[in-house]
Design a protein around this motif. Structure first.
Motif, PDB file in Angstrom:
ATOM      1  N   CYS B  94       0.841  -1.181   0.000  1.00  0.00           N
ATOM      2  CA  CYS B  94       0.000   0.000   0.000  1.00  0.00           C
ATOM      3  C   CYS B  94       0.890   1.250   0.000  1.00  0.00           C
ATOM      4  N   ASP B  95       1.922   1.205   0.830  1.00  0.00           N
ATOM      5  CA  ASP B  95       2.879   2.318   0.896  1.00  0.00           C
ATOM      6  C   ASP B  95       3.497   2.609  -0.464  1.00  0.00           C
ATOM      7  N   GLU B  96       3.775   1.551  -1.196  1.00  0.00           N
ATOM      8  CA  GLU B  96       4.455   1.734  -2.476  1.00  0.00           C
ATOM      9  C   GLU B  96       3.470   2.008  -3.606  1.00  0.00           C
ATOM     10  N   GLY B  97       2.180   2.058  -3.289  1.00  0.00           N
ATOM     11  CA  GLY B  97       1.190   2.307  -4.324  1.00  0.00           C
ATOM     12  C   GLY B  97       0.980   1.117  -5.240  1.00  0.00           C
ATOM     13  N   LEU B  98       1.319  -0.094  -4.753  1.00  0.00           N
ATOM     14  CA  LEU B  98       1.187  -1.286  -5.592  1.00  0.00           C
ATOM     15  C   LEU B  98      -0.131  -2.015  -5.365  1.00  0.00           C
ATOM     16  N   ALA B  99      -0.888  -1.590  -4.336  1.00  0.00           N
ATOM     17  CA  ALA B  99      -2.154  -2.258  -4.042  1.00  0.00           C
ATOM     18  C   ALA B  99      -3.297  -1.246  -4.114  1.00  0.00           C
ATOM     19  N   LEU B 100      -4.464  -1.764  -4.453  1.00  0.00           N
ATOM     20  CA  LEU B 100      -5.646  -0.923  -4.610  1.00  0.00           C
ATOM     21  C   LEU B 100      -6.202  -0.539  -3.236  1.00  0.00           C
ATOM     22  N   GLU B 101      -6.587   0.717  -3.093  1.00  0.00           N
ATOM     23  CA  GLU B 101      -7.230   1.116  -1.832  1.00  0.00           C
ATOM     24  C   GLU B 101      -8.697   0.700  -1.851  1.00  0.00           C
ATOM     25  N   ILE B 102      -9.147   0.220  -0.706  1.00  0.00           N
ATOM     26  CA  ILE B 102     -10.480  -0.383  -0.604  1.00  0.00           C
ATOM     27  C   ILE B 102     -11.359   0.507   0.266  1.00  0.00           C
ATOM     28  N   ASP B 103     -12.615   0.676  -0.132  1.00  0.00           N
ATOM     29  CA  ASP B 103     -13.590   1.306   0.741  1.00  0.00           C
ATOM     30  C   ASP B 103     -14.422   0.167   1.339  1.00  0.00           C
ATOM     31  N   PRO B 104     -14.136  -0.240   2.576  1.00  0.00           N
ATOM     32  CA  PRO B 104     -14.716  -1.482   3.086  1.00  0.00           C
ATOM     33  C   PRO B 104     -16.244  -1.489   3.056  1.00  0.00           C
ATOM     34  N   ASP B 105     -16.870  -0.397   3.443  1.00  0.00           N
ATOM     35  CA  ASP B 105     -18.322  -0.436   3.527  1.00  0.00           C
ATOM     36  C   ASP B 105     -18.993  -0.510   2.162  1.00  0.00           C
ATOM     37  N   ALA B 106     -18.333   0.056   1.154  1.00  0.00           N
ATOM     38  CA  ALA B 106     -18.931   0.005  -0.182  1.00  0.00           C
ATOM     39  C   ALA B 106     -18.567  -1.291  -0.901  1.00  0.00           C
ATOM     40  N   MET B 107     -17.356  -1.813  -0.658  1.00  0.00           N
ATOM     41  CA  MET B 107     -16.874  -2.924  -1.478  1.00  0.00           C
ATOM     42  C   MET B 107     -16.999  -4.288  -0.801  1.00  0.00           C
ATOM     43  N   LEU B 108     -17.153  -4.317   0.523  1.00  0.00           N
ATOM     44  CA  LEU B 108     -17.217  -5.610   1.213  1.00  0.00           C
ATOM     45  C   LEU B 108     -18.621  -5.825   1.768  1.00  0.00           C
ATOM     46  N   ALA B 109     -18.963  -7.096   1.911  1.00  0.00           N
ATOM     47  CA  ALA B 109     -20.317  -7.428   2.350  1.00  0.00           C
ATOM     48  C   ALA B 109     -20.498  -7.072   3.821  1.00  0.00           C
ATOM     49  N   LEU B 125      -8.466  -3.861  10.004  1.00  0.00           N
ATOM     50  CA  LEU B 125      -8.237  -3.123   8.757  1.00  0.00           C
ATOM     51  C   LEU B 125      -7.024  -2.214   8.970  1.00  0.00           C
ATOM     52  N   VAL B 126      -5.831  -2.827   8.967  1.00  0.00           N
ATOM     53  CA  VAL B 126      -4.636  -2.086   9.381  1.00  0.00           C
ATOM     54  C   VAL B 126      -4.130  -1.107   8.334  1.00  0.00           C
ATOM     55  N   THR B 127      -4.546  -1.252   7.093  1.00  0.00           N
ATOM     56  CA  THR B 127      -4.126  -0.333   6.052  1.00  0.00           C
ATOM     57  C   THR B 127      -5.255  -0.251   5.033  1.00  0.00           C
ATOM     58  N   PRO B 128      -5.405   0.849   4.317  1.00  0.00           N
ATOM     59  CA  PRO B 128      -6.556   0.996   3.420  1.00  0.00           C
ATOM     60  C   PRO B 128      -6.613  -0.043   2.304  1.00  0.00           C
ATOM     61  N   CYS B 129      -5.511  -0.745   2.047  1.00  0.00           N
ATOM     62  CA  CYS B 129      -5.516  -1.695   0.936  1.00  0.00           C
ATOM     63  C   CYS B 129      -5.846  -3.127   1.367  1.00  0.00           C
ATOM     64  N   PHE B 130      -5.910  -3.358   2.655  1.00  0.00           N
ATOM     65  CA  PHE B 130      -5.894  -4.728   3.171  1.00  0.00           C
ATOM     66  C   PHE B 130      -7.310  -5.218   3.472  1.00  0.00           C
ATOM     67  N   ILE B 131      -7.649  -6.404   2.984  1.00  0.00           N
ATOM     68  CA  ILE B 131      -8.933  -7.011   3.302  1.00  0.00           C
ATOM     69  C   ILE B 131      -8.642  -8.242   4.155  1.00  0.00           C
TER      70      ILE B 131
END
Lengths: 427, 365
Positions: B94-109, B125-131
């Motif tokens: 996530c730091d390196e911009g290699l992973a997609l940022e996730i909006d948990p409430d919109a994208m996860l059930a 949810l330790v980082t915005p990219c992590f599911i």
């Protein structure tokens, strides 16, 4: 007379002409050039293949050992503003630098580059990764009210620490010596290059160990391989073929399988220790530690690299006529003298080829030391692999790789000087 | 040299594979072994049944995922759709911009009772990219037949050579070992990371590790300690709790688990950045399914890692083939959690390079 020679293709200036009237020298050079081009065209596919898939990626990887453009590219204004700051003043830089940093970070956060520059600078100064990550989260909420320095200081007191700024300034160029200095256990401090503290010096030690163990493995391969190759070369064809298969069989077996087999044999509850305890040669509570240390690395790698010593030795020994030894003996030499004065000198080119092959393969070995080397039997290549795949510090990995490559080339050059590379034969 | 050629060759091979891949192939990268099998059973199979025409390719290069993902991004050809990584690697990606940022409430059930995903996952949810997917722990197993009548009760048994003589195995990295060393040197749990941030604290941890240094077998692969325990090469050793579960319950080895001092860590998904819109949608659709409450609970049927959603915990049932209750084998089961540490991501992101250099030097000397 003169006219006759002119007719034979010589012009007024005295140059010999070819049939088409061009000077012969030119014409010849042209023909040779064409021939060379044709030859080049023939090997072009291979050459291009090697350049594109081998040389270029390596060159690109090695280039990372000095590359540092991430800092000036991500923080261009800050780097510019820092030029006027005197790092020996003991004071943090003025407001202008913080204004520049704020602008740089706004752009960097939008491009998600601030954390990358943080990871880069964290190699030089622990704490900068989280400092930039933390600051990046808040930078949008900051206002340019003429007192940005205080706002940055509120996020983290490190922003008014001159030491942090000195590090940023020191590593703000497009190119850096940081990775190379790091790989020889030094660093760029406030007063130039300095040795790292004792408890962080590791790479020179590992380079030395890699060289020493590789020499030990080469010598072990030679001591074991020479008699085997001698036997192979002197036995009748039918027997030597069977022996040859025994040499080649492990060569065809997977490296991992052979390494794991050594684990089963050498570990403390393993076959060899069990046998020794059973025979009463060692006590049950004094089992030998033969794996996860240097012994393990030397044994396993000697076994794995042995064919690379035996095969060149064998093919050279096959070319030594047996009649030479017989002649020496019939002239009164003892078996030993005949061997040492007649046979051995003729097998030296094989020793040279085998030793170079084994040594160069050993110096870059990675899987086997990782699996059986424990802590005292690992090589510099294990650290390179760690920095490539785990710590992601590719710059440092590249610098270590460059040094390893240079060391190998240097040893090769030395070998050529002392023994002569013409003296190496593969058969 | 070998490694670099290998990387380059790898990039070429993956590029060739991408060219051959069908439009409906989705490459999911994970760790292989029993773990990939559990994902196959709990997520991939039901998802493929629901979406005929979609084919999930299971790539088992999880161990080099971060380096490979970076190489792919640099080459401008990312062939992976969903990648399973540990939380610390997710932070780095996530730091390196290699992973997609996730909006948990919109994208996860959301949870079945309507709790939004961000609450259900909570602190994981330790980082915005992590599911997040599972909670696992690194903990100790010991040979029951080699400890006499006094089986170890706490993690400091590792440092007790008098009561438990013999070799022990520890991971060849500073993370976790430094924490345990300080913990057993009498440092209070809440002070450990403050201590480790100082030179004196690090020296103290190394001094403690020094006391057992010549009795330690250092491991680098998760399978090492189970093998060493099975061979009787070590008395006690650290590894992932799921590996120990398999060793004890499936392989029936004379080994027991020590939950004391276990270090929690998270494992989960990331989606590579810069995927095409179509592939991104497909990956998100899969992720929404694979990380819902029931699916996470299902995975625990196959492997003893705890689901990362609070709402999944009550749904954890019995092991699919052994038929034993899985709840007591979860690292986040309350009775197993009397003395635990959570991997400190922020701390190690900063100190990893520094302490690792010292650790390697200490190891080599």
């Amino acid at each position: 007379m003169q006219r006759g020679m002119m007719a034979n293709g010589e012009n007024a200036t005295g140059l010999i002409l070819a049939a088409d009237g061009r000077p012969l020298k030119q014409s010849l050079a042209r023909a040779l050039r064409l021939q060379k081009l044709r030859a080049l065209a023939l090997i072009a596919p291979l050459l291009i293949f090697i350049l594109v898939t081998f040389a270029a990626p390596i060159a690109d990887m090695l280039f990372r050992s000095v590359e540092n453009s991430i800092v000036p590219d991500t923080l261009p204004l800050t780097v510019q503003a820092l030029a006027d700051w005197d790092e020996t003043s003991g004071e943090p830089p003025g407001e202008a630098v913080f204004v520049a940093l704020h602008q740089d970070l706004l752009a960097a956060v939008a491009a998600k580059a601030h954390t990358r520059v943080g990871s880069r600078l964290n190699y030089e100064k622990t704490g900068l990764a989280s400092l930039l990550r933390k600051t990046g989260r808040r930078v949008k909420r900051m206002a340019e009210d003429g007192n940005l320095a205080a706002q940055f200081a509120k996020i983290h007191k490190d922003w008014v620490n001159p030491e942090i700024w000195a590090v940023i300034k020191r590593f703000s160029g497009n190119y850096t010596s940081g990775y190379f200095l790091n790989s020889i256990d030094t660093r760029l401090g406030a007063d130039g290059i300095e040795a790292k503290p004792e408890n962080e010096r590791i790479y020179i030690f590992l380079f030395e160990r890699t060289l020493l163990l590789s020499v030990a493995i080469t010598v072990a391969c030679l001591l074991i391989g020479y008699p085997v190759a001698f036997l192979l070369a002197t036995l009748p064809m039918r027997t030597s073929n069977v022996l040859m298969i025994l040499v080649l069989l492990p060569f065809w077996t997977s490296l991992l399988v052979r390494t794991s087999a050594w684990k089963v044999l050498l570990q403390q509850q393993g076959v060899i220790n069990d046998t020794l305890v059973f025979l009463g040669l060692i006590a049950d509570d004094a089992r030998l530690a033969m794996i996860n240390n240097q012994t393990g690395t030397i044994i396993a790698m000697t076994h794995i690299l042995l064919p690379f010593m035996i095969l060149p030795l064998y093919s050279v020994m096959r070319t030594i006529p047996p009649s030479y030894m017989r002649a020496a003996r019939s002239l009164g030499a003892t078996d030993w003298t005949a061997f040492w004065r007649v046979y051995f000198p003729q097998s030296v080119p094989g020793i040279g080829a085998g030793a170079i092959l084994v040594f160069i393969l050993a110096i870059g070995y990675y899987i086997t030391p990782e699996l059986v080397g424990g802590t005292s039997g690992t090589f510099i290549s294990n650290r390179i692999a760690y920095h490539i795949s785990s710590s992601l510090n590719w710059g440092l990995a590249a610098a270590l790789g460059v040094i390893l490559l240079v060391v190998v080339l240097l040893l090769y050059w030395l070998y050529d000087k002392i023994i002569g590379i013409d003296n190496v034969k593969l058969g | 040299m070998r490694l670099r050629t290998f990387l380059a060759a790898g990039a070429v091979v993956s590029a060739a594979m991408a060219g051959a891949a069908q439009a409906q192939d989705m490459t999911i990268v994970s760790w292989g072994g029993a773990y990939s099998a559990s994902q196959m059973n709990a997520y991939h199979k039901p998802y493929m049944e629901m979406n005929p025409g979609l084919n999930i390719i299971n790539d088992e290069s999880g161990a080099e995922a971060v380096a490979k993902l970076r190489a792919m991004a640099e080459a401008g050809n990312t062939t992976w759709d969903v990648v399973d990584v540990v939380a610390s690697d997710a932070i780095r990606l996530c730091d390196e911009g290699l992973a997609l940022e996730i909006d948990p409430d919109a994208m996860l059930a959301p949870a079945p009772d309507g709790t939004p995903a961000s609450k259900d996952f909570g602190d994981f949810l330790v980082t915005p990219c992590f599911i997040p997917q599972i909670v696992y722990s690194t903990t100790f197993g010991y040979r029951t037949d080699m400890v006499g009548d006094t089986p170890p009760k706490d993690v400091c048994a590792v440092f007790d050579l008098e009561t438990y003589p013999g070799k022990r195995s520890l991971e060849k990295r500073p993370i976790n070992n430094m924490e345990w060393a300080l913990m057993c040197d009498g440092v209070a749990m809440e002070d450990i990371y403050d201590m480790l941030a100082t030179e004196e604290g690090q020296a103290r941890a190394f001094a403690k590790l020094d006391t057992i240094k010549d009795q330690v077998v250092w491991w680098s692969a998760g399978a090492d300690t189970p093998q060493l325990l099975a061979d009787g090469e070590v008395v006690i050793g650290s590894t992932y709790n799921g590996r120990l579960f398999k060793l004890i319950e499936e392989d029936k080895q004379p080994v027991a688990m020590l939950w004391d001092g276990q270090v929690f860590d998270l494992d989960g998904w990331i989606i590579p950045a810069n995927l095409s819109e179509e592939r991104k949608e497909r990956a998100l659709h899969y992720i929404r399914f694979a990380t819902d409450t029931q699916r996470l609970a299902d995975q625990a049927k196959y492997i003893s890692y705890g689901p990362a959603r609070a709402s999944s915990a009550p749904l954890v049932g019995k092991h699919a083939t052994l038929g034993i209750d899985m709840a007591p084998h979860m690292p986040n089961e309350p009775t197993n959690m009397s003395n635990t540490l959570l991997y400190n991501y922020e701390f190690w992101a900063d100190y990893r390079d520094d302490i690792d250099a010292k650790f390697q030097t200490w190891l080599a000397k």
